[in-house]
Design an enzyme around this catalytic site. Sequence first.
Site, PDB file in Angstrom:
ATOM      1  N   ASN A   9     -32.517 -58.045  33.742  1.00  0.00           N
ATOM      2  CA  ASN A   9     -32.758 -59.385  33.098  1.00  0.00           C
ATOM      3  C   ASN A   9     -34.616 -59.382  32.055  1.00  0.00           C
ATOM      4  O   ASN A   9     -34.642 -59.213  32.698  1.00  0.00           O
ATOM      5  CB  ASN A   9     -33.144 -60.557  33.517  1.00  0.00           C
ATOM      6  CG  ASN A   9     -33.699 -62.332  33.768  1.00  0.00           C
ATOM      7  OD1 ASN A   9     -33.471 -62.007  32.128  1.00  0.00           O
ATOM      8  ND2 ASN A   9     -34.195 -62.710  34.973  1.00  0.00           N
ATOM      9  N   TRP A  10     -34.197 -59.331  30.935  1.00  0.00           N
ATOM     10  CA  TRP A  10     -35.920 -58.839  30.431  1.00  0.00           C
ATOM     11  C   TRP A  10     -36.818 -59.789  30.395  1.00  0.00           C
ATOM     12  O   TRP A  10     -38.083 -59.640  30.252  1.00  0.00           O
ATOM     13  CB  TRP A  10     -35.430 -58.783  28.569  1.00  0.00           C
ATOM     14  CG  TRP A  10     -34.505 -57.454  28.355  1.00  0.00           C
ATOM     15  CD1 TRP A  10     -33.593 -55.987  29.005  1.00  0.00           C
ATOM     16  CD2 TRP A  10     -33.888 -56.337  27.138  1.00  0.00           C
ATOM     17  NE1 TRP A  10     -33.771 -55.042  28.359  1.00  0.00           N
ATOM     18  CE2 TRP A  10     -33.618 -55.623  27.823  1.00  0.00           C
ATOM     19  CE3 TRP A  10     -33.903 -57.347  25.851  1.00  0.00           C
ATOM     20  CZ2 TRP A  10     -32.466 -54.506  26.345  1.00  0.00           C
ATOM     21  CZ3 TRP A  10     -32.866 -57.157  25.118  1.00  0.00           C
ATOM     22  CH2 TRP A  10     -32.131 -55.194  25.231  1.00  0.00           C
ATOM     23  N   LYS A  11     -36.446 -61.247  30.434  1.00  0.00           N
ATOM     24  CA  LYS A  11     -37.762 -62.454  30.383  1.00  0.00           C
ATOM     25  C   LYS A  11     -37.920 -62.282  29.431  1.00  0.00           C
ATOM     26  O   LYS A  11     -37.080 -62.129  28.518  1.00  0.00           O
ATOM     27  CB  LYS A  11     -38.170 -62.099  31.902  1.00  0.00           C
ATOM     28  CG  LYS A  11     -37.527 -61.437  32.467  1.00  0.00           C
ATOM     29  CD  LYS A  11     -38.665 -61.755  33.808  1.00  0.00           C
ATOM     30  CE  LYS A  11     -37.248 -61.602  35.960  1.00  0.00           C
ATOM     31  NZ  LYS A  11     -38.329 -61.460  36.808  1.00  0.00           N
ATOM     32  N   GLU A  97     -37.647 -68.524  38.086  1.00  0.00           N
ATOM     33  CA  GLU A  97     -38.745 -68.326  37.807  1.00  0.00           C
ATOM     34  C   GLU A  97     -38.253 -69.772  36.558  1.00  0.00           C
ATOM     35  O   GLU A  97     -39.570 -70.864  35.896  1.00  0.00           O
ATOM     36  CB  GLU A  97     -38.642 -67.823  36.122  1.00  0.00           C
ATOM     37  CG  GLU A  97     -39.341 -66.829  37.000  1.00  0.00           C
ATOM     38  CD  GLU A  97     -39.260 -65.350  35.822  1.00  0.00           C
ATOM     39  OE1 GLU A  97     -38.718 -65.017  35.281  1.00  0.00           O
ATOM     40  OE2 GLU A  97     -39.205 -64.361  37.511  1.00  0.00           O
ATOM     41  N   GLU A 167     -31.864 -63.407  44.780  1.00  0.00           N
ATOM     42  CA  GLU A 167     -33.227 -62.404  44.414  1.00  0.00           C
ATOM     43  C   GLU A 167     -34.400 -63.971  45.321  1.00  0.00           C
ATOM     44  O   GLU A 167     -34.820 -64.574  45.360  1.00  0.00           O
ATOM     45  CB  GLU A 167     -33.674 -63.247  43.085  1.00  0.00           C
ATOM     46  CG  GLU A 167     -32.394 -62.489  41.600  1.00  0.00           C
ATOM     47  CD  GLU A 167     -33.150 -62.261  40.524  1.00  0.00           C
ATOM     48  OE1 GLU A 167     -32.895 -61.170  40.543  1.00  0.00           O
ATOM     49  OE2 GLU A 167     -33.636 -63.401  39.855  1.00  0.00           O
ATOM     50  N   GLY A 173     -40.620 -58.974  40.583  1.00  0.00           N
ATOM     51  CA  GLY A 173     -42.001 -58.364  40.123  1.00  0.00           C
ATOM     52  C   GLY A 173     -42.767 -58.067  40.883  1.00  0.00           C
ATOM     53  O   GLY A 173     -44.449 -58.185  40.118  1.00  0.00           O
ATOM     54  N   SER A 213     -37.410 -56.151  42.473  1.00  0.00           N
ATOM     55  CA  SER A 213     -37.767 -55.139  42.308  1.00  0.00           C
ATOM     56  C   SER A 213     -36.655 -54.247  42.712  1.00  0.00           C
ATOM     57  O   SER A 213     -37.549 -53.307  42.954  1.00  0.00           O
ATOM     58  CB  SER A 213     -39.153 -54.597  43.770  1.00  0.00           C
ATOM     59  OG  SER A 213     -39.547 -55.711  43.217  1.00  0.00           O
ATOM     60  N   GLY A 234     -35.490 -56.792  36.472  1.00  0.00           N
ATOM     61  CA  GLY A 234     -36.242 -56.851  35.824  1.00  0.00           C
ATOM     62  C   GLY A 234     -36.721 -55.830  35.413  1.00  0.00           C
ATOM     63  O   GLY A 234     -36.297 -55.295  34.111  1.00  0.00           O
ATOM     64  N   GLY A 235     -38.107 -55.786  35.425  1.00  0.00           N
ATOM     65  CA  GLY A 235     -38.896 -54.785  36.044  1.00  0.00           C
ATOM     66  C   GLY A 235     -38.350 -53.221  35.055  1.00  0.00           C
ATOM     67  O   GLY A 235     -38.418 -52.974  34.018  1.00  0.00           O
TER      68      GLY A 235
HETATM   69  O1  LIG Z   1     -35.778 -61.576  38.796  1.00  0.00           O
HETATM   70  C1  LIG Z   1     -35.809 -60.320  38.421  1.00  0.00           C
HETATM   71  C2  LIG Z   1     -34.203 -60.784  37.912  1.00  0.00           C
HETATM   72  O2  LIG Z   1     -33.881 -61.210  37.415  1.00  0.00           O
HETATM   73  C3  LIG Z   1     -36.127 -59.492  39.424  1.00  0.00           C
HETATM   74  O3  LIG Z   1     -37.576 -58.438  38.812  1.00  0.00           O
HETATM   75  P1  LIG Z   1     -38.313 -57.543  39.053  1.00  0.00           P
HETATM   76  O4  LIG Z   1     -36.881 -56.699  39.330  1.00  0.00           O
HETATM   77  O5  LIG Z   1     -39.287 -57.302  37.940  1.00  0.00           O
HETATM   78  O6  LIG Z   1     -38.372 -57.415  40.270  1.00  0.00           O
END
Ligand SMILES: O=C(CO)COP(=O)(O)O
Length: 252
Positions: A9-11, A97, A167, A173, A213, A234-235
């Site tokens: 998920n690149w956000k 989010e 999640e 994050g 994470s 995410g990251g």
């Molecule tokens: O929200 C996330 C994926 O949708 C998780 O983000 P991170 O992997 O950056 O913690």
Amino acid sequence: MRKKVIAGNWKMNKVLSEANSFVDEVNGKVPNSDNVEAIVCAPFLFLPSLVEKTASSNVKVAAQNMHFEDNGAFTGEVSPVMLKDLGVTHVVLGHSERRELFAETDETVNKKAHAAFNHDLTPIVCVGETLEQREANETMSLVETQVKKGLEGLSAEQVAKTIIAYEPIWAIGTGKTATSEQANEVCTHIRNVVKEITSEDIAEKVIIQYGGSVKPANIDELLAQSDIDGALVGGASLEAESFLQLVEAGSK
Ligand SMILES: O=C(CO)COP(=O)(O)O
């Protein structure tokens, strides 16, 4: 055995040229395997290009959100019809989010889940608790409500095709991963909720991801758990190399 689904998920990150370079780099390296599915969840603007670039690779492309109506006076929104028309296969729904910052509710997630299936898109429905809710021992009941309301009215076959992503918000994050036991405990509960609303057979089929994470250093341990069938990342999904390491871990 259930396959593993690794979704990046690149956000709200990258520009088009970076998104394109990412898929150019990973396209030929994601294995064609029954064990693992690799998905990139990208901003709307990149979707046409990414769908075209991944047409003959094993990478699937997801949107990060959508509206539940097919069309109409909804300025600034994107519909399931538009996503399907492009060749998008998956859509993330109810990410924390969006729940926190953009007024997403279990009711809108549910409308969107129905809309996704009406247009043959696979929803990735996100659930998870805040730190306060965890400390107040509300995790299991909250996640249960989110799953039941989010999937309300779907047929058993549709529930079987839904990807559920657990999640915990406090692990997103923050670098704080839930321990694999903590993550699995909730994923097992989610599977039991799916069993309650459908059947044991469907519950055994449904894919449940963990997110928060996740990185190459901790994915093996998470995927070794009985009820974790992949990760929403995410990251660590922003760099092609670490995304590929995560997919590799899923293919074992
Ligand atoms: O929200 C996330 C994926 O949708 C998780 O983000 P991170 O992997 O950056 O913690």
